[in-house]
Motif scaffolding. Sequence first.
Motif, PDB file in Angstrom:
ATOM      1  N   ARG A 576      33.557  20.538  31.647  1.00 47.70           N
ATOM      2  CA  ARG A 576      33.461  21.202  32.987  1.00 47.70           C
ATOM      3  C   ARG A 576      32.857  21.101  34.363  1.00 47.70           C
ATOM      4  N   VAL A 577      32.852  20.910  35.119  1.00 53.32           N
ATOM      5  CA  VAL A 577      31.679  20.310  36.032  1.00 53.32           C
ATOM      6  C   VAL A 577      31.292  21.505  37.282  1.00 53.32           C
ATOM      7  N   ALA A 578      32.738  22.269  37.520  1.00 51.29           N
ATOM      8  CA  ALA A 578      32.346  23.985  38.523  1.00 51.29           C
ATOM      9  C   ALA A 578      33.096  24.262  38.150  1.00 51.29           C
ATOM     10  N   HIS A 579      33.426  25.650  38.621  1.00 49.44           N
ATOM     11  CA  HIS A 579      34.206  26.939  38.395  1.00 49.44           C
ATOM     12  C   HIS A 579      33.841  28.005  39.207  1.00 49.44           C
ATOM     13  N   LEU A 580      35.193  29.259  39.159  1.00 50.05           N
ATOM     14  CA  LEU A 580      35.115  30.218  40.219  1.00 50.05           C
ATOM     15  C   LEU A 580      33.569  31.349  39.430  1.00 50.05           C
ATOM     16  N   ARG A 581      33.257  31.995  40.200  1.00 49.90           N
ATOM     17  CA  ARG A 581      32.257  32.756  39.331  1.00 49.90           C
ATOM     18  C   ARG A 581      33.079  33.741  38.814  1.00 49.90           C
ATOM     19  N   THR A 582      32.896  34.323  38.035  1.00 48.27           N
ATOM     20  CA  THR A 582      33.356  35.223  36.820  1.00 48.27           C
ATOM     21  C   THR A 582      33.126  36.443  37.043  1.00 48.27           C
ATOM     22  N   PHE A 583      34.270  36.924  36.663  1.00 43.32           N
ATOM     23  CA  PHE A 583      34.229  38.970  37.002  1.00 43.32           C
ATOM     24  C   PHE A 583      34.627  39.704  35.830  1.00 43.32           C
ATOM     25  N   ALA A 584      34.775  40.782  35.481  1.00 43.65           N
ATOM     26  CA  ALA A 584      35.563  41.526  34.031  1.00 43.65           C
ATOM     27  C   ALA A 584      36.880  41.466  34.771  1.00 43.65           C
ATOM     28  N   LEU A 585      37.904  42.068  33.492  1.00 39.87           N
ATOM     29  CA  LEU A 585      39.582  41.665  34.091  1.00 39.87           C
ATOM     30  C   LEU A 585      39.445  43.228  33.569  1.00 39.87           C
ATOM     31  N   PRO A 586      39.360  44.222  34.119  1.00 35.20           N
ATOM     32  CA  PRO A 586      39.634  45.657  33.414  1.00 35.20           C
ATOM     33  C   PRO A 586      40.916  46.481  33.324  1.00 35.20           C
ATOM     34  N   GLY A 587      41.382  46.071  31.238  1.00 38.79           N
ATOM     35  CA  GLY A 587      42.304  46.341  30.928  1.00 38.79           C
ATOM     36  C   GLY A 587      43.215  44.818  30.904  1.00 38.79           C
ATOM     37  N   GLY A 588      42.204  43.941  31.027  1.00 43.56           N
ATOM     38  CA  GLY A 588      42.842  42.054  30.198  1.00 43.56           C
ATOM     39  C   GLY A 588      44.705  41.841  31.008  1.00 43.56           C
ATOM     40  N   GLU A 589      44.911  41.842  30.214  1.00 41.27           N
ATOM     41  CA  GLU A 589      46.460  41.598  30.619  1.00 41.27           C
ATOM     42  C   GLU A 589      47.204  41.865  31.026  1.00 41.27           C
ATOM     43  N   ARG A 590      47.020  43.746  30.768  1.00 42.23           N
ATOM     44  CA  ARG A 590      47.568  44.458  32.239  1.00 42.23           C
ATOM     45  C   ARG A 590      47.209  43.932  33.697  1.00 42.23           C
ATOM     46  N   ALA A 591      45.979  43.047  34.030  1.00 39.06           N
ATOM     47  CA  ALA A 591      45.415  42.935  35.402  1.00 39.06           C
ATOM     48  C   ALA A 591      46.680  42.222  35.830  1.00 39.06           C
TER      49      ALA A 591
END
Length: 829
Positions: A576-591
Amino acid sequence: MSFEHEPPVEMGRPARAVAQGSSRRVALVVSGIVQGVGFRPFVQRLAARHGLSGWVRNAGSAVHIEVEGPAESLLAFTRALSETTPPPASVRSLSEAPRRARGEHGFCILASTGESAGVGDSAGVGDSAGDERPALAIPPDAAPCEACLSELDEPGGRREGYPFTSCPACGPRFTVARALPYDRARTTFAEFGLCAACQAEHDDPMDRRCHAQTLACPACGPRLRLLSGATSPLRREGEPPQRALAEVVAALKRGGIAAIKGVGGFQLVADARAEAAVAELRRLKGREDRPFAVLFGDIDEVEVRCVVSPEERRCLLSSAAPIVLCASREGGDLAPSVARGSSLTGAMLPASPLHHLLSRAFGGPLVCTSGNLGGEPLCIDDAEAAERLGALADVILSYDREIARACDDSVVRVTALGATVLRRGRGLVPRTIARPRGGPAVLAVGGHMKSAIALARGRELLLSQHIGDLDTARARARLRATIDDLTVFMDARPELVACDAHPGYASSELASRLAEELGAPLVRVQHHHAHVAAVMAEHRIAGPVLGFAWDGAGAGDDGTLWGGEALLCEGASCQRVAHLRTFALPGGERAMREPWRSAAGVLAELGLLHELPADCARAKGTDRGRGVVERPSHRERGVEESARAREREIIDRMLARGVNSPRTSSAGRLFDAVAALIGVRSSCSFEGQAAMELEQAARGALLERPYPTAIRGDGPPFVIDWEPLVREVLLDVKRGVDRSEIARRFHAGLAEAALAIAERIGLARIAIGGGCFQNARLVAAVSARLGAGGFKVHGAREVPPNDGGLAVGQAHIASERAARGLVRAGGKE
């Protein structure tokens, strides 16, 4: 005539001894698409043209030939075998070994044998046995050829209006074959003996239907049967085509729904111009918004309602006859419910004579969708259709021939990289992908959504037909049935089993059980590595390659949900050499179905949750991608605003405490967040809907003024920080900037980010995969920007870029690990 034990059929005079003189004799093994395509009659005619004697027969998954004559004639014959092969046949390899001359005249077609090698005197020719056997020798199902369509329309002709007309160049193949080698006795046509007229065509070496295995006519072939549906289960056998079609057409013209037994399973059809009929089909099928495909009678009908590019036209007119996603014309007469919220029409042309006759009799476009309920697999027999479709359909049109295996319609979209398969099915399966080397037989079971399996054996890899999402027991049963069917059909016992690294996928759970049953190692493959590896396998790239794997979400190696990845891949290795900045998914799979949750997670990451638009969840959809939002009444707005305020409070607490709010780097969820923030869509009825509509909102210039992103970090892994992009999106929303411009700049911003990462990594070869690359604008923007920067971009073409192609990547990685001694068949990783 019975086809249970087909006797040898001689063509030409019986062989008789002649002076041997300078004659030579050779044994040949030919592999490729050489069964079910009239290849044996072609060989016989070719031998006659060169004055040669001998025989030909199907053997296992190849064709075996022994041929005798002057040396120069033999040389010309073998050269012509591969250079003048009539389509759809194709020769992939030809092996030759000398034999003792026998001094014979005449050439005959011998009975087929199930053995791939060791047949007659040609034992040991080439390497067609064991792991090096070609995977399959038959072509996919093919739409009617021009010659058969002419017969279908010939007044007073023997096959006028006959819905099962075919020849060696067209007709069903994969969906009727029970086993190899491909002969009538091993197909679902076995019970239909030939009448005298058909037998004469079958036996005549100069007839275009010589040795056609799906040969049939009204006197001896399959016949239609008409059912009324579950409420009135009347069954009429052997229905005359004209009368049966007239009854179906009458029901459709009354605004009804019909179930039609197609090539690979049942389909539901309705008048595509009648809004009430299409809306009712949506209600009954439980398909709220996902666009329907439309069956048109001919290419002219398509072009009246769609803007068709030359490449899209080629795809539509190909023998595969897939559904092709084309831009809809303004002011068309298709019902609004055909493609809600989409500026594209899924156009298709008749895939069989039955479709051709139905379309012509109806005289207009028909919605043509899979014969199933939401989440369930395709129906393929009358009992299933009566049970599961009877309550939906006013009439069921079937026939008295079985379908050997379900095969849904293929779906194709043309992008900047060419025609790309989004769903692999009828017309494309069982085409195989060449493996760079042989190795152990590998079974790969794919993911949880858009499920398909891959089976690698020798130097061939077969990606199965689309199975579907694995949320229901019926779908999971179909997955297991497909595995059992193809392993038997290809005569392969898997020595390795590969699956997604996510242990909770139904496919991964099944893979674990199968590995134990087979005594084979289980190879778990990270989701996004498999996406990149699928592109590498298709294009035969060993590496190193920089892969961009952008999709919804999959289990990452660090415990988070990945989905916006840049991976350095070579052989079996992945970094893994790069990735998008992470963020939280409230509700998980519901998102996944509620994009406003992704928007909330993105804003919370920036400390801006209070800026979540009050009407974010009220955007019900768009008008064919033009950004027209359905507005609720004043009272409804008040109720929703109150509910949204409470929802924001709950989300704020969830994020603060980290409750059911997994972190993700998903590009797909970033698409969803932006779609919700600009009012395109904040709730979905199917996965990817918001991203699809955001793409279609992005009209105009491709790379106009990209939104900025920032690349953080001093070395791999770099972080693509989307904060500058999101802040500018919010500013443009406040300024009242047209959402089409915002959508354009968003796509361009992601392309710039890809270029920035590629320049830091410095590899010339780029692979792009994952569900986000179903987006034609994103493919065009990324490939244009990277191409201008001097990079070579490879994308999925024959293998779907979405999860439907995961199994190919899994099989490829398992093979590479075995080749490097990281896993051993019968051992452990």
